[in-house]
Design a protein around this motif. Structure first.
Motif, mmCIF file in Angstrom:
data_model
loop_
_atom_site.group_PDB
_atom_site.id
_atom_site.type_symbol
_atom_site.label_atom_id
_atom_site.label_comp_id
_atom_site.label_asym_id
_atom_site.label_seq_id
_atom_site.Cartn_x
_atom_site.Cartn_y
_atom_site.Cartn_z
ATOM 1 N N ASP A 192 160.373 -35.649 5.886
ATOM 2 C CA ASP A 192 160.511 -35.473 4.796
ATOM 3 C C ASP A 192 160.375 -36.792 3.859
ATOM 4 N N VAL A 193 160.336 -38.066 4.466
ATOM 5 C CA VAL A 193 160.174 -39.227 3.891
ATOM 6 C C VAL A 193 158.497 -39.346 3.560
ATOM 7 N N LYS A 194 157.973 -38.937 4.620
ATOM 8 C CA LYS A 194 156.397 -38.869 4.474
ATOM 9 C C LYS A 194 155.971 -37.746 3.399
ATOM 10 N N ASP A 195 156.506 -36.692 3.434
ATOM 11 C CA ASP A 195 156.012 -35.663 2.551
ATOM 12 C C ASP A 195 156.584 -36.046 1.179
ATOM 13 N N VAL A 196 157.813 -36.480 0.998
ATOM 14 C CA VAL A 196 158.266 -36.657 -0.591
ATOM 15 C C VAL A 196 157.903 -38.041 -1.307
ATOM 16 N N PHE A 197 157.981 -39.021 -0.155
ATOM 17 C CA PHE A 197 157.770 -40.298 -0.592
ATOM 18 C C PHE A 197 156.450 -41.104 -0.168
ATOM 19 N N GLU A 198 155.725 -40.276 0.483
ATOM 20 C CA GLU A 198 154.445 -40.700 1.035
ATOM 21 C C GLU A 198 154.416 -41.972 1.836
ATOM 22 N N PHE A 199 155.532 -42.258 2.866
ATOM 23 C CA PHE A 199 155.805 -43.524 3.254
ATOM 24 C C PHE A 199 156.051 -43.397 4.529
ATOM 25 N N GLU A 200 155.693 -44.067 5.599
ATOM 26 C CA GLU A 200 156.262 -44.186 7.185
ATOM 27 C C GLU A 200 156.439 -45.515 7.646
ATOM 28 N N ALA A 201 157.803 -45.592 8.048
ATOM 29 C CA ALA A 201 158.513 -46.952 8.132
ATOM 30 C C ALA A 201 157.829 -47.745 9.217
ATOM 31 N N GLY A 202 157.430 -49.152 8.808
ATOM 32 C CA GLY A 202 156.842 -49.859 9.999
ATOM 33 C C GLY A 202 155.122 -49.798 10.247
ATOM 34 N N LEU A 203 154.585 -49.084 9.334
ATOM 35 C CA LEU A 203 153.115 -48.989 9.661
ATOM 36 C C LEU A 203 152.638 -50.036 8.584
ATOM 37 N N ASP A 204 152.888 -50.126 7.302
ATOM 38 C CA ASP A 204 152.150 -51.131 6.493
ATOM 39 C C ASP A 204 153.018 -52.091 6.097
ATOM 40 N N PRO A 205 152.796 -53.633 6.349
ATOM 41 C CA PRO A 205 153.717 -54.447 6.135
ATOM 42 C C PRO A 205 153.880 -54.663 4.256
ATOM 43 N N GLY A 232 163.757 -43.737 5.398
ATOM 44 C CA GLY A 232 162.658 -44.605 5.440
ATOM 45 C C GLY A 232 162.614 -45.933 6.256
ATOM 46 N N ARG A 233 163.595 -45.924 7.083
ATOM 47 C CA ARG A 233 163.936 -47.077 8.014
ATOM 48 C C ARG A 233 163.412 -46.691 9.683
ATOM 49 N N CYS A 234 163.723 -45.510 9.866
ATOM 50 C CA CYS A 234 163.320 -44.955 11.202
ATOM 51 C C CYS A 234 162.147 -44.862 11.438
ATOM 52 N N THR A 235 161.562 -45.446 12.847
ATOM 53 C CA THR A 235 159.930 -45.334 13.140
ATOM 54 C C THR A 235 159.905 -44.563 13.921
ATOM 55 N N GLY A 236 160.930 -43.786 14.443
ATOM 56 C CA GLY A 236 160.715 -42.548 15.637
ATOM 57 C C GLY A 236 160.228 -43.253 16.727
ATOM 58 N N CYS A 237 160.794 -44.521 17.204
ATOM 59 C CA CYS A 237 160.537 -44.939 18.547
ATOM 60 C C CYS A 237 161.039 -44.167 19.565
#
Lengths: 296, 159, 346
Positions: A264-277, A236-241
């Motif tokens: 996994d974080v996107k599929d299961v928790f519907e979250f992507e790090a660093g996009l929405d403050p 939930g913290r890795c932004t894929g930089c």
């Protein structure tokens, strides 16, 4: 109102001359071709040493941890900016003390893909970009105070590594062979961890001797222990930089595993790090109806 | 070279308030279940650090079970909710890396579920037995070379 | 001195022949990275164009993990056992700058009054086959010529394999240890006149380019007065304190000793360690004499160019350039050396 477009050297000079910031962190030309190096400019007269081009691969947000007491301007690509958002959410950075100089980026050159006799045009081609750049979803910084160039086109691209998808479709034996093979290359230099803006623990679990969480022998299980634990700490913290994969001196395929985590974080928790403050980091909260089927 | 006498060795992290009590109840009720688990009592399933599970695999344990209170019943209110999220990510990551599905398992067992505890342990033990001895991620550094093993055989046994 | 001529195919065949009686460590290409690895039956030798594989042969003499002894614990007693003696090994294709790096390791690990038994045992059974190249194939990151080493320099090698840049190689057999490999070499043809002439030409060209312009004695003197200088702040600023430079460096040799336990048996090992990690200097009390990166960056440079030379008479750097190539932030140690020379007298 669209973000003000400025010239990099002029804005750096201005910010230093009028005392808005103590230091400008950006890039400058280094001693080797095809790679820029981080620059720390404090004197307005040195502002002209700053550059931005397709060789600027480092994620400079990593350095912000050292400058918490200062007012800092930092050059950020779209990927780097995600790290800023993430760190602000974790209360590691004070937005008031930061000036974000946004750099729209069409992709960074991977020197390993550039043939020795390449012409300058050839080093700017899309086929010599880092694989992560080809998959980038944030080519234009969205929260910067200034932009140092015109926005670049944002093509549709598959967001996650092809190898991640391929490995999902094979038997566990083959997945194990691939993972072992990659881990055997690792020399535990921790370059990946040290370039990562999200890795900022004062005492990393690898540097703890009381308790000693981790051994650092050449047994591949130690490399696995390190990478798996680091990945879990990045949930939930890795932004894929991609800074980690680029930093690795022995080309361990980190991207496949970081991308699997992000997927996994996107599929299961519907979250992507660093996009929405405003979004809540998934490991800091829970829902009553979180996935439960895997638990007996 | 398979050892016909091999028995799965499974590490079980049981939360003190629910699963450990459930295991106690199974014992007191004389419910039979396979003796392959080694229990580590933790205050809460949320206390289980993923590094414990990775270390267990490195040390050569054949399986790991983590058991806690049912969601909503955690003695510390929310520990098992966080654990649930953590374990899901860990399980998916381990399987993606090639650790066999079924080596690391999770359950919710309450203090009154003695029979369920026995059933879970039976199921987990059989699954791990099916998977065979753990070989992936087992550390080899301390594996004694044959000549060293011969040399140390019988040594330091007198006391 | 016996000399032999080889084609490119002969080079692989030679490595294969040596594997009959030795462990052979040679450069291979793995996922875009040249690394010194132990050859197995299915491994193909891959000499890098510049002669300097990113991962050095250091681990053949100082393994990444080395067992010092095995132990078994009883209630009141313990028993220990030595690991098996190292098998005979050949280091195949070692660039002259790396051969000089082996000299550094030799000096450190044979120093009295504590010669290092495990290192010396390995060194004793090691035969070094150097690799020479025409100097125009020197990578841009390497600067060994500035430290007095030439690309065709066969000093301190047991055998020397010179790449003539035309698909042909000359093998020189230089020492008794080299002669001991006769069973793998004897079948090769004696070196031809043409090959020897070309070798002489390339060697003369390589020597002519050895500038030796980095004055190590002068560096040492300057560094001895720069401990408190401000320049270390700049050196450390970009550095992220990983271990890439130290681990790839062929002369860096620091290690950590740990016990690896499994029930009542285990082993005491030494693992590579680097002064760039915080834990490296941490005391059992919790006190750490080096708390920031400026101090650690300074330490690395001092150890390489001052203490090494002061204590052993040789610099602890042979200009291979791996640190320049592998640094994630692209720091360049050559710039640091320039900075040292530009510092005003304190």
């Amino acid at each position: 109102m669209p973000t003000e477009q400025v010239n990099l050297n002029e804005i750096a000079r201005r910010l230093l001359a009028d005392g808005t910031v103590d230091v400008v962190i950006g890039y400058t030309t280094g001693s080797q071709p095809l790679v820029a190096v981080p620059a720390f400019v404090r004197d307005p007269q040195d502002a002209d040493t700053l550059v931005f081009n397709r060789f600027c691969e480092q994620n400079l947000v990593n350095y912000l941890h050292r400058f918490k007491a200062k007012r800092v301007a930092v050059v950020v690509k779209g990927c780097d900016e995600r790290s800023v958002i993430g760190l602000i959410q974790e209360k590691q950075l004070d937005r008031q003390k930061l000036v974000l100089i946004g750099a729209p980026c069409a992709g960074i050159v991977d020197p390993r893909l550039v043939p020795e006799d390449a012409t300058e045009e050839e080093t700017l081609g899309d086929d010599v970009m880092y694989a992560g750049c080809a998959a980038c979803a944030v080519r234009n910084p969205r929260f910067a105070d200034y932009l140092i160039g015109a926005p670049v086109p944002q093509p549709e691209a598959p967001e996650f590594s092809d190898t991640t998808a391929e490995l999902e479709d094979v038997e566990s034996d083959e997945r194990w062979r691939y993972f072992s093979r990659e881990m055997r290359k690792c020399i535990l230099c921790f370059a990946c961890r040290n370039v990562c803006p999200a890795c900022y623990c004062n005492v990393c679990f690898t540097e703890s001797s009381q308790p000693k969480w981790m051994s650092k022998t050449d047994d591949e299980s130690d490399a696995m222990f390190f990478h798996l634990t680091r990945l879990l700490h990045l949930t939930g913290r890795c932004t894929g930089c991609g800074a980690c994969a680029r930093a690795c001196p022995v080309n361990v395929d980190l991207r496949t595993y970081n991308d699997r985590l992000r997927k996994d974080v996107k599929d299961v928790f519907e979250f992507e790090a660093g996009l929405d403050p405003e979004a809540r980091a998934p490991m800091t909260c829970f829902r009553d109806n979180d996935k439960n089927e895997f638990i007996k | 070279m398979s050892d016909p006498t091999w028995e799965p060795k499974i590490l079980a992290f049981l939360c003190n308030w629910c699963s450990y009590a459930g295991a106690d109840l199974a014992g007191v009720s004389r419910i039979q279940y396979p003796p392959n688990i080694r229990v580590v009592r933790v205050p809460c399933s949320g206390r289980v650090n993923p590094m414990f599970i990775l270390r267990a695999l490195q040390q050569g344990l054949d399986g790991v079970l983590v058991s806690g209170c049912h969601p909503g019943d955690c003695h510390y209110l929310t520990g098992n909710y966080f654990a649930r999220r953590r374990f899901l990510v860990l399980k998916r990551l381990l399987e993606f890396c090639g650790i066999e599905e079924g080596r690391v398992q999770f359950s919710w067992v309450s203090a009154s579920e003695g029979q369920k505890f026995a059933d879970v342990v039976t199921e987990v033990t059989e699954k791990v037995r099916e998977l065979g001895p753990a070989t992936r991620m087992v550390k080899k550094t301390w594996k004694l070379p044959p000549e060293v093993e011969a040399q140390l055989r019988g040594a330091a046994d007198a006391d | 001195m016996r000399t032999k001529s080889l084609s490119r195919d002969d080079v692989q065949a030679l490595a294969d022949a040596l594997m009959r009686r030795h462990r052979v460590m040679a450069p291979v290409l793995q996922d875009g990275v040249y690394r010194f690895e132990w050859l197995r039956d299915d491994t193909t030798l891959a000499l890098p164009p510049g002669g300097i594989p990113k991962v050095s042969m250091k681990s053949a003499l100082l393994p990444r993990t080395e067992v010092l002894f095995y132990y078994k614990l009883g209630k009141n007693t313990e028993a220990t056992a030595q690991p098996p003696a190292p098998a005979a090994q050949v280091l195949f294709g070692v660039h002259p700058c790396d051969v000089q790096a082996i000299k550094v390791l030799d000096a450190v690990f044979s120093a009295e009054p504590y010669p290092d038994a495990p290192y010396l045992a390995r060194r004793e059974v090691t035969t070094v086959i150097g690799l020479g190249l025409p100097r125009d194939r020197t990578p841009q990151t390497a600067f060994f010529e500035r430290l007095g080493i030439g690309s065709m320099d066969s000093r301190d090698c047991d055998l020397f394999l010179a790449d003539l840049n035309n698909g042909r190689f000359v093998l020189e057999i230089l020492t008794d240890k080299g002669e001991a490999l006769a069973d793998a070499i004897d079948s090769l043809p004696d070196a031809s006149e043409d090959d020897l002439a070309r070798l002489a030409e390339l060697r003369s060209d390589a020597s002519a380019h050895v500038t030796a312009d980095i004055d190590i004695a002068d560096l040492k003197e300057r560094l001895s007065k720069l401990f408190e200088a401000d320049m270390w702040q700049e050196v450390a600023e970009r550095c992220i304190a990983c271990g890439a430079c130290s681990y790839l460096c062929p002369t860096c040799h620091c290690f950590d000793i740990q016990d690896e336990n499994h029930g009542n048996v285990g082993c005491r090992v030494r693992n590579w360690d680097t002064c760039q990690f915080d834990l490296f200097t941490k005391h059992a009390s919790g006190h750490n004499p080096r708390t920031n990166q400026q101090q650690r960056a300074r330490q690395r440079i001092m150890h390489k160019y001052e203490y090494g030379y002061a204590n052993f008479g040789i610099p602890f750097c042979t200009g291979c350039g791996r640190c320049v190539l592998s640094c994630p932030m692209h720091s360049d140690i050559r710039n640091v050396l320039e900075q040292i020379q530009e510092q005003p007298e304190p």
